[in-house]
Design an enzyme around this catalytic site. Sequence first.
Site, mmCIF file in Angstrom:
data_model
loop_
_atom_site.group_PDB
_atom_site.id
_atom_site.type_symbol
_atom_site.label_atom_id
_atom_site.label_comp_id
_atom_site.label_asym_id
_atom_site.label_seq_id
_atom_site.Cartn_x
_atom_site.Cartn_y
_atom_site.Cartn_z
ATOM 1 N N TYR A 229 53.513 30.084 -31.730
ATOM 2 C CA TYR A 229 52.373 29.165 -31.627
ATOM 3 C C TYR A 229 51.132 29.922 -31.168
ATOM 4 O O TYR A 229 50.039 29.772 -31.732
ATOM 5 C CB TYR A 229 52.733 28.050 -30.640
ATOM 6 N N GLU A 230 51.292 30.764 -30.127
ATOM 7 C CA GLU A 230 50.161 31.540 -29.606
ATOM 8 C C GLU A 230 49.643 32.523 -30.650
ATOM 9 O O GLU A 230 48.426 32.668 -30.852
ATOM 10 C CB GLU A 230 50.595 32.292 -28.344
ATOM 11 N N LEU A 231 50.599 33.216 -31.332
ATOM 12 C CA LEU A 231 50.209 34.199 -32.344
ATOM 13 C C LEU A 231 49.455 33.539 -33.490
ATOM 14 O O LEU A 231 48.441 34.060 -33.968
ATOM 15 C CB LEU A 231 51.451 34.921 -32.869
#
EC number: 3.2.2.-
Length: 287
Positions: A229-231
């Site tokens: 999700y962060e990437l």
Amino acid sequence: MNSSYYQNQINRLEKDIADLQKKIADENKKEIDKNKQIDSVHRTINKNTSISTLNSKQRQIDGYQKDILNCRTKIASYQKSIATKSAELGKKRQELLKAQQSEQKKLQDDQLKFQKKLQSEIEIQKRHLETLIAQNYSTQNNKLVSTEDIPEPTKQYDFFISHASEDKDDIVRDLAEALRNNGFEVWYDEFELKIGDSLRKKIDYGLSNANYGIVIISPSFVKKNWTEYELNGMVAREMNGHKVILPIWHKITKDEVLRFSPSLADKLALNTSIHTIDDIVENLKNL
């Protein structure tokens, strides 16, 4: 059959051929030795040699010649076996090539499917981030935002550290401390998260307000949903023309990174196997 199966067969055939070639060399040496023995017997025969001795020496020579014939028979048999195995080896090499081409095509197809899936997820996350930023901007203008949604005052970060929790003790915590000790503002969950905070909102806030995203890519990282999700959020920002992602490989091979994300594997990265935390900090200072 996969390429490993054919490679094992090729290795076996090559060993068999090498063994046969050694046997031929051994038989050739035996033949040379027998010819030398025949010459040696001939040199002992002269005009004074008696009939009985001559007959004995002839029997000796006949025995050596029989041995030579036996050597040549074995050599012919070995050469025939080499020819058969060489033909089989050529066939197996063709089968290996076909298997490798098939595996390469499957790998390319899998990578293409993964890239399409990743692109779709990136688009979804990009739209989500754009919506989130627009909502935050709107609520700020109308003074309706709560302190839980956006911290007051707004804080800017030099680096957002995306990582798997399994890597905290190995590298992440020490790296975050080292960056902060060098004067950088760092979004790191142990620094920023408090009891009762919304994890998703805090991550979105950190992603939106960080200049760069440090991505600690490890075997644990590629298995996590939150890290993906962060990437994806960082990739969405890069698609708007900003260099954001700073990859650091930790206990992971290039093949593993390539399977996870071909585009990420193509980025120049630091590697904890050859770079210390001080080395990494010095490299980040030069951005």
